[in-house]
Design a protein around this motif. Structure first.
Motif, mmCIF file in Angstrom:
data_model
loop_
_atom_site.group_PDB
_atom_site.id
_atom_site.type_symbol
_atom_site.label_atom_id
_atom_site.label_comp_id
_atom_site.label_asym_id
_atom_site.label_seq_id
_atom_site.Cartn_x
_atom_site.Cartn_y
_atom_site.Cartn_z
ATOM 1 N N PRO A 174 0.818 -1.224 0.000
ATOM 2 C CA PRO A 174 0.000 0.000 0.000
ATOM 3 C C PRO A 174 0.850 1.272 0.000
ATOM 4 O O PRO A 174 0.502 2.250 -0.664
ATOM 5 N N ARG A 175 1.976 1.245 0.710
ATOM 6 C CA ARG A 175 2.825 2.447 0.738
ATOM 7 C C ARG A 175 3.459 2.686 -0.632
ATOM 8 O O ARG A 175 3.496 3.819 -1.123
ATOM 9 N N VAL A 176 3.961 1.607 -1.238
ATOM 10 C CA VAL A 176 4.559 1.740 -2.571
ATOM 11 C C VAL A 176 3.514 2.239 -3.565
ATOM 12 O O VAL A 176 3.764 3.133 -4.372
ATOM 13 N N ARG A 177 2.326 1.682 -3.463
ATOM 14 C CA ARG A 177 1.288 2.077 -4.409
ATOM 15 C C ARG A 177 0.857 3.527 -4.201
ATOM 16 O O ARG A 177 0.571 4.242 -5.159
ATOM 17 N N GLU A 178 0.832 3.958 -2.952
ATOM 18 C CA GLU A 178 0.452 5.348 -2.697
ATOM 19 C C GLU A 178 1.448 6.301 -3.360
ATOM 20 O O GLU A 178 1.063 7.276 -4.012
ATOM 21 N N VAL A 179 2.735 5.988 -3.199
ATOM 22 C CA VAL A 179 3.756 6.835 -3.821
ATOM 23 C C VAL A 179 3.607 6.804 -5.344
ATOM 24 O O VAL A 179 3.578 7.846 -6.012
ATOM 25 N N ALA A 180 3.484 5.594 -5.895
ATOM 26 C CA ALA A 180 3.411 5.460 -7.352
ATOM 27 C C ALA A 180 2.196 6.186 -7.915
ATOM 28 O O ALA A 180 2.271 6.826 -8.968
ATOM 29 N N SER A 181 1.079 6.125 -7.195
ATOM 30 C CA SER A 181 -0.139 6.717 -7.757
ATOM 31 C C SER A 181 -0.135 8.240 -7.657
ATOM 32 O O SER A 181 -0.937 8.900 -8.307
ATOM 33 N N ARG A 182 0.769 8.801 -6.853
ATOM 34 C CA ARG A 182 0.953 10.253 -6.895
ATOM 35 C C ARG A 182 1.743 10.661 -8.138
ATOM 36 O O ARG A 182 1.620 11.774 -8.628
ATOM 37 N N ILE A 183 2.594 9.759 -8.596
ATOM 38 C CA ILE A 183 3.503 10.101 -9.696
ATOM 39 C C ILE A 183 2.847 9.869 -11.050
ATOM 40 O O ILE A 183 3.004 10.662 -11.969
ATOM 41 N N VAL A 184 2.109 8.773 -11.183
ATOM 42 C CA VAL A 184 1.504 8.457 -12.483
ATOM 43 C C VAL A 184 -0.005 8.352 -12.359
ATOM 44 O O VAL A 184 -0.525 7.914 -11.335
ATOM 45 N N PRO A 185 -0.709 8.744 -13.413
ATOM 46 C CA PRO A 185 -2.171 8.701 -13.363
ATOM 47 C C PRO A 185 -2.742 7.301 -13.601
ATOM 48 O O PRO A 185 -3.907 7.064 -13.332
ATOM 49 N N ASN A 186 -1.921 6.399 -14.102
ATOM 50 C CA ASN A 186 -2.453 5.100 -14.531
ATOM 51 C C ASN A 186 -1.924 3.967 -13.672
ATOM 52 O O ASN A 186 -1.437 2.971 -14.167
ATOM 53 N N CYS A 187 -2.015 4.141 -12.364
ATOM 54 C CA CYS A 187 -1.395 3.172 -11.473
ATOM 55 C C CYS A 187 -2.199 1.867 -11.459
ATOM 56 O O CYS A 187 -3.385 1.862 -11.148
ATOM 57 N N PRO A 188 -1.571 0.761 -11.810
ATOM 58 C CA PRO A 188 -2.312 -0.505 -11.866
ATOM 59 C C PRO A 188 -2.506 -1.113 -10.479
ATOM 60 O O PRO A 188 -1.939 -0.643 -9.492
ATOM 61 N N GLU A 189 -3.306 -2.154 -10.428
ATOM 62 C CA GLU A 189 -3.481 -2.926 -9.204
ATOM 63 C C GLU A 189 -2.148 -3.558 -8.808
ATOM 64 O O GLU A 189 -1.370 -3.967 -9.669
ATOM 65 N N MET A 190 -1.878 -3.607 -7.501
ATOM 66 C CA MET A 190 -0.643 -4.243 -7.023
ATOM 67 C C MET A 190 -1.002 -5.252 -5.954
ATOM 68 O O MET A 190 -1.688 -4.924 -4.986
ATOM 69 N N ILE A 191 -0.528 -6.484 -6.131
ATOM 70 C CA ILE A 191 -0.862 -7.542 -5.180
ATOM 71 C C ILE A 191 0.358 -8.410 -4.912
ATOM 72 O O ILE A 191 1.342 -8.367 -5.649
ATOM 73 N N LEU A 192 0.259 -9.199 -3.842
ATOM 74 C CA LEU A 192 1.336 -10.138 -3.519
ATOM 75 C C LEU A 192 1.143 -11.445 -4.278
ATOM 76 O O LEU A 192 0.020 -11.839 -4.581
ATOM 77 N N THR A 193 2.249 -12.105 -4.565
ATOM 78 C CA THR A 193 2.196 -13.424 -5.194
ATOM 79 C C THR A 193 1.348 -14.383 -4.367
ATOM 80 O O THR A 193 1.304 -14.297 -3.144
ATOM 81 N N GLU A 194 0.689 -15.297 -5.064
ATOM 82 C CA GLU A 194 -0.071 -16.334 -4.378
ATOM 83 C C GLU A 194 0.811 -17.560 -4.156
ATOM 84 O O GLU A 194 0.519 -18.404 -3.327
ATOM 85 N N LEU A 195 1.882 -17.640 -4.919
ATOM 86 C CA LEU A 195 2.705 -18.853 -4.908
ATOM 87 C C LEU A 195 3.917 -18.733 -3.998
ATOM 88 O O LEU A 195 4.659 -19.695 -3.827
ATOM 89 N N GLY A 196 4.125 -17.538 -3.448
ATOM 90 C CA GLY A 196 5.215 -17.348 -2.499
ATOM 91 C C GLY A 196 6.556 -17.747 -3.078
ATOM 92 O O GLY A 196 6.888 -17.400 -4.211
ATOM 93 N N GLU A 197 7.300 -18.520 -2.296
ATOM 94 C CA GLU A 197 8.648 -18.905 -2.702
ATOM 95 C C GLU A 197 8.638 -19.911 -3.846
ATOM 96 O O GLU A 197 9.686 -20.280 -4.362
ATOM 97 N N GLU A 198 7.452 -20.387 -4.225
ATOM 98 C CA GLU A 198 7.407 -21.420 -5.265
ATOM 99 C C GLU A 198 7.017 -20.888 -6.637
ATOM 100 O O GLU A 198 6.822 -21.666 -7.571
ATOM 101 N N ALA A 199 6.901 -19.575 -6.772
ATOM 102 C CA ALA A 199 6.448 -19.022 -8.054
ATOM 103 C C ALA A 199 7.380 -19.434 -9.193
ATOM 104 O O ALA A 199 6.932 -19.920 -10.240
#
Lengths: 377, 377
Positions: free
Chosen positions: A324-349
């Protein structure tokens, strides 16, 4: 019609066998009559090909279907045990390995600690030995393909790891040559973060997403870029080397080494303070480094406009606040900030991605070999 | 064979006509016998189709070839005058327009100054009028497609300019609907820098280059990204909006408006000093702004790893020093700095790209319509 007329009977049989096998795999469990309808091949052609594919072990009988008045039809299905694949991922702390059947079902998983010797030959020998051990439980199943992820830049066409800074002596290592000799199967090598992206699209949070970026934040920082369902690897296999993103132009002339600007400041093992313990808690990142990451992610977003950015690696996973912090910063800089989520596969991706890549390669072999397999004896 | 057997004669004829026409266009000037060999269609089939394509005006006779002992063969070629396309580019200072034949030969070029009224309807009416005037010299040639470049974000699938900040009232303008009604032909709209990239690949310095970035530096700053020969337009058509690249993370919270960080500091008409005259000389950029541009270009390079970066726009063209300076900065930041060169097409890159895009669309129509054109009367 001329070009079709010139196809000889053998090529036509191979072509029809491919259509048939694809239809079976798409439909699941199916009768000969249903196959004839689905492929628009004649019932006698279907029957003849089915016999050969049963003999070759690519199809198997799966019981009987419902009767339409007459005899109950025998149902057919793909024999996923007709071949096996190995996926492996070389991390800086462990080698992960998985064996899967031709439907991608994981049959075995294994993790080897990398204790001391990370040099190419010893490490790859351990990997090959572990693979052979995993295969011992399936002595009658041919190994059709192996895919390996490596933590560095990789020339996928030639099967060479160009450079893996966190492993000892990994410069221009021909993984393909070494492993295919030891394992006797086709071997593909790719960058681990590319494979993580592939894994996430196969069975993680990017299912059905055609354009996305997977950002790995751990000792190394890198990205796998998927554009129109294909990995974008770049002209010299450098694409996604996001650690070199610079978000402080006044430091343009500072040498951050092979690790690059972002790893220097904001990696889990920052080069700017190499004597300290790894940051396994994002709260120790410091506000400035969150801003650096946010600006870097903003730059990725505005250049590529992905649908989704997925984060993985110990640093990304260490704190629910970080994204959320990274996304907040990014969305101040660019108007087209995409969804950001954590991997579901963790260390096995990356491991899952390596299985996926091996399956793709194995399927190529399988369909190419159909011509031989359905020849009239 | 089943599926081929079910194709009716008409579909087969259309399919064969496509093969034939593609072969003629590939080979240039060719006899019926050579066509039969190249397409593997039977000589009678070729003769029958050639007659219909001559009648339809898609082929034309091009004199006689050398004799092989018997009668000299009549040579055939594609009639590039069977259709016409219009490409246009809406700039902030002018509308450029070109008409081309189906081989992409430019028949007419025209430039309209945008004097005052840049609102959508008046501007598009002027564009349509100019197109109609250009077409008056070719009264018997059907207009097959129109492609238009616009200086803003564009939804290519729906034919809508989402936002063009430097034109008045250009928000969600359905260019496709307005122009196709006035011109009676299919209309495609795309971002002007995307089209410049396409133009450069068609007839400029990116010929044969599969992965490259075209960076436009003028009043606006933007990029067209070509990956594996295809424009990458992004999930929401924002890809290449590089003016939002931030290379000073401490300014993450500053609102640079729709123009973005780079245009604010380093555009030809910088938003940071809007009252001054446009910078038409890069030497007035100032060292800090060269560093900003260099860092932004480095970020693009390390994310995408393109083979080539091409620069266009008045600012890029204004000084021979600028590119070497930008490249020097970028190559300090990233290890994989690609070649950087100036556009070969200058102010016409986007115009050429619009012609190219119109040709692609026109060829689709042409091949789709072949079925009707070769029907037996």
């Amino acid at each position: 019609m001329a070009s079709v007329g010139k196809m000889d009977a053998q090529a036509m049989r191979a072509h029809n066998a491919q259509r048939l096998l694809r239809a079976v795999r798409k439909l699941g469990t199916v009768s000969r009559a249903e196959l004839a309808r689905a492929t628009r091949l004649s019932p006698p052609t279907v029957s003849a090909l089915v016999e050969r594919l049963l003999d070759a072990g690519l199809l198997e009988e799966k019981g009987e279907g419902a009767s339409n008045g007459g005899r109950k039809p025998v149902l057919l299905g793909f024999n996923a045990s007709c071949g096996i694949v190995i996926g492996a991922n070389i991390g800086t702390n462990a080698i992960q390995l998985a064996a899967a059947d031709m439907n991608g079902r994981i049959l075995k998983k294994h993790s080897l600690e990398i204790i001391k010797d990370t040099r190419p030959r010893p490490l790859l020998r351990r990997l090959a030995t572990a693979a052979q051990k995993a295969l011992r439980d399936f002595p009658h199943t041919p190994l059709l393909a192996v895919a390996v992820g490596a933590p560095g830049m990789t020339d996928v066409a030639r099967g060479i790891v160009i450079e893996a800074a966190n492993l000892e002596g990994w410069t221009d290592v021909n993984v393909e040559a070494i492993l295919s000799e030891q394992l006797g199967a086709p071997v593909i090598v790719d960058n681990d973060v590319n494979l993580a992206a592939l894994g996430e699209q196969w069975c993680g949070r990017a299912r059905g997403v055609h354009n996305f970026v997977f950002i790995w934040m751990d000792a190394g920082i890198g990205a796998g870029i998927v554009i129109e369902d294909r990995l974008h690897r770049g002209h010299r296999w450098h694409a996604g080397e996001i650690s070199h993103i610079n978000v402080d132009f006044r430091e343009w002339n500072v040498d951050f080494g092979a690790a690059g600007y972002l790893e220097f400041y904001a990696g889990a093992v920052p080069k700017s303070r190499p004597t300290r313990a790894p940051r396994l808690n994002a709260s120790s990142l410091g506000d400035e480094n969150v801003l650096r990451l946010g600006a870097a992610v903003a730059n990725i977003a505005t250049i590529l406009d992905p649908e989704l950015i997925i984060f993985g690696g110990r640093l990304a996973a260490s704190s629910p606040d970080l994204l959320p912090r990274v996304r907040e910063v990014a969305s101040r800089i660019v108007p087209n900030c995409p969804e950001m989520i954590l991997t579901e596969l963790g260390e096995e991706a990356a491991l899952m991605g390596s299985v996926r890549l091996a399956l793709e390669r194995a399927n190529e072999s399988l369909y190419e070999s159909l011509g031989q397999r359905v020849q009239v004896k």
